[in-house]
Design an enzyme around this catalytic site. Sequence first.
Site, PDB file in Angstrom:
ATOM      1  N   GLU A 196       0.825  -1.210   0.000  1.00 57.93           N
ATOM      2  CA  GLU A 196       0.000   0.000   0.000  1.00 57.93           C
ATOM      3  C   GLU A 196       0.859   1.261   0.000  1.00 57.93           C
ATOM      4  O   GLU A 196       0.424   2.311  -0.454  1.00 57.93           O
ATOM      5  CB  GLU A 196      -0.921   0.022   1.223  1.00 57.93           C
ATOM      6  CG  GLU A 196      -2.179  -0.804   1.034  1.00 57.93           C
ATOM      7  CD  GLU A 196      -3.212  -0.593   2.146  1.00 57.93           C
ATOM      8  OE1 GLU A 196      -2.932   0.153   3.102  1.00 57.93           O
ATOM      9  OE2 GLU A 196      -4.295  -1.199   2.059  1.00 57.93           O
TER      10      GLU A 196
ATOM     11  N   HIS B 158       8.897 -26.282  -1.394  1.00 61.00           N
ATOM     12  CA  HIS B 158       8.276 -27.424  -2.079  1.00 61.00           C
ATOM     13  C   HIS B 158       7.115 -26.992  -2.969  1.00 61.00           C
ATOM     14  O   HIS B 158       6.365 -27.830  -3.458  1.00 61.00           O
ATOM     15  CB  HIS B 158       7.819 -28.453  -1.039  1.00 61.00           C
ATOM     16  CG  HIS B 158       8.982 -29.035  -0.292  1.00 61.00           C
ATOM     17  ND1 HIS B 158       9.514 -30.269  -0.578  1.00 61.00           N
ATOM     18  CD2 HIS B 158       9.744 -28.514   0.692  1.00 61.00           C
ATOM     19  CE1 HIS B 158      10.544 -30.499   0.222  1.00 61.00           C
ATOM     20  NE2 HIS B 158      10.707 -29.449   0.997  1.00 61.00           N
TER      21      HIS B 158
ATOM     22  N   LYS C 160     -14.257  -0.594  -3.515  1.00 57.89           N
ATOM     23  CA  LYS C 160     -15.342  -0.266  -2.564  1.00 57.89           C
ATOM     24  C   LYS C 160     -16.460   0.465  -3.288  1.00 57.89           C
ATOM     25  O   LYS C 160     -17.636   0.158  -3.090  1.00 57.89           O
ATOM     26  CB  LYS C 160     -14.804   0.635  -1.441  1.00 57.89           C
ATOM     27  CG  LYS C 160     -13.874  -0.042  -0.477  1.00 57.89           C
ATOM     28  CD  LYS C 160     -13.561   0.881   0.681  1.00 57.89           C
ATOM     29  CE  LYS C 160     -12.372   0.393   1.466  1.00 57.89           C
ATOM     30  NZ  LYS C 160     -11.869   1.386   2.403  1.00 57.89           N
TER      31      LYS C 160
HETATM   32  O1  PA5 Z   1      -3.790   0.994   5.447  1.00 55.71           O
HETATM   33  C1  PA5 Z   1      -4.961   1.323   5.446  1.00 55.71           C
HETATM   34  O2  PA5 Z   1      -5.311   2.470   5.753  1.00 55.71           O
HETATM   35  C2  PA5 Z   1      -6.079   0.356   5.114  1.00 55.71           C
HETATM   36  O3  PA5 Z   1      -5.657  -0.879   4.692  1.00 55.71           O
HETATM   37  C3  PA5 Z   1      -6.937   0.203   6.351  1.00 55.71           C
HETATM   38  O4  PA5 Z   1      -6.152  -0.263   7.404  1.00 55.71           O
HETATM   39  C4  PA5 Z   1      -8.117  -0.726   6.133  1.00 55.71           C
HETATM   40  O5  PA5 Z   1      -8.812  -0.363   4.985  1.00 55.71           O
HETATM   41  C5  PA5 Z   1      -9.058  -0.661   7.332  1.00 55.71           C
HETATM   42  O6  PA5 Z   1      -9.518   0.632   7.516  1.00 55.71           O
HETATM   43  P1  PA5 Z   1     -10.256   1.093   8.811  1.00 55.71           P
HETATM   44  O7  PA5 Z   1      -9.350   0.944   9.968  1.00 55.71           O
HETATM   45  O8  PA5 Z   1     -10.609   2.525   8.577  1.00 55.71           O
HETATM   46  O9  PA5 Z   1     -11.479   0.227   8.957  1.00 55.71           O
END
Ligand code: PA5
Length: 445
Positions: free
Chosen positions: A284, A305, A419
């Site tokens: 990310e 493996h 989303k």
């Molecule tokens: O790194 C990030 O911001 C995302 O992967 C969030 O952790 C994930 O989408 C969960 O979001 P939230 O804590 O707002 O539910």
Amino acid sequence: MSIKLQTKYLKNFIRDEECKGIAPLISAAHNTLESRNGLGSDFLGWVTLPTDYDKEEFARIKAAAEKIKKTCDVLIVIGIGGSYLGARAAIEFLKSPLYNNIPKDTPDIFFVGNSINPAYLNDVIKICEGKDICVNVISKSGTTTEPALAFRIFKQMLEKKYGKDGAKERIFATTDKAKGTLKELSDTEGYETFVVPDDVGGRFSVLTAVGLLPIAAAGCDIDKLMEGARKAQNAYSKDDNNDCYKYAAIRNILARKGKTVEMLVSYDPAFTMMGEWFKQLFGESEGKDNKGIFPASATFSTDLHSLGQFIQDGSKEIFETVVDFAKPKTDLWLEDDEANLDGLNFLTNQNMSVVNKKAFQGTVLAHTEGGVPNIIIEVENSDEENLGELIYFFEKAVAISGYMMGVNPFNQPGVESYKKNMFALLGKPGYESAKAELEAKLSAE
Ligand code: PA5
């Protein structure tokens, strides 16, 4: 420091000159981070978190963990992405991937709300029958669909079992300090709440209440975890060719040579979820603007493996980063077998950890000879302090590395696309026109 970078297996892949050549980029990334004027600089709370955290809340986390340990058989941790991976990774690494199956005086822990699969959720619901339950619902935004769906189910379950007043004593919410649906709901219902600081993004939040409450409830020492992170914060605070910055530099040099897949490897199944945490942190942070090193992970010798063939012999985009623990958590002594039908008596009087170490040594030689660069991160042992160091090491490395690549390491615009489509297809109000467009695409031949 308990962590040391070992670069001897990179000799055939990187020249010293190349490291010198990239040093100005490291310095620039360091200065950008330090001066807090780079891309995403609103999200740098994690940099000083190990020294600059809310001590009052830290004490409340410990008290809540004690309450959870005393009052429940099962702790349900609800969250996804950064609100899930760190806690699970730390618990499996520090305790065991078999944590729920081993005898202990802490509750079993199940992680839900990290998928939308009803069968998995139904299984956890069945496991909860007849057990005393607590819930820690974690969402920074407070609006993420997966955890919100799961929480709706477990909130109803707890209210049915304990009544509204009883349930609120067993529900702990970790979310934004002021906004979001979860915060509003928690205030209305009277849940104890913990804060995800504004300036700490989800994937950098394991050392906040997001990770600390479940980790403490599993019986891990969160003081030691923070202590290790503090050491790392201090060790990697200067642009002095430290191991963390060297690691960032090496991965960037390798990426420029076409090594665009990094496989994080360990020889401990307890580290497998740390690989998942690493994938989110690096994926990310770096994977944007058509750039980035694709983060993968593997557990050896298991995956030798399955993936071993490809790594040794397949296309050559991969480099490996092996996390090597000097001391095993426990060991097994191999005894002599009179019949020796399995032909393994040559290992008599040997520790299993030694066999594992030889597997590592044999593999690193084979893979580097096969054209796969290997970075080794040597870690003394598998305790809380070492883990705290390691977490901070990777967080700082990805920030430096991301700035070197010219991306914003602290946003995740790409996560939103699926989303929007999902909400539209489900008919969420406000997404009407997108719904028709997407449905037309789905039904097109
Ligand atoms: O790194 C990030 O911001 C995302 O992967 C969030 O952790 C994930 O989408 C969960 O979001 P939230 O804590 O707002 O539910």
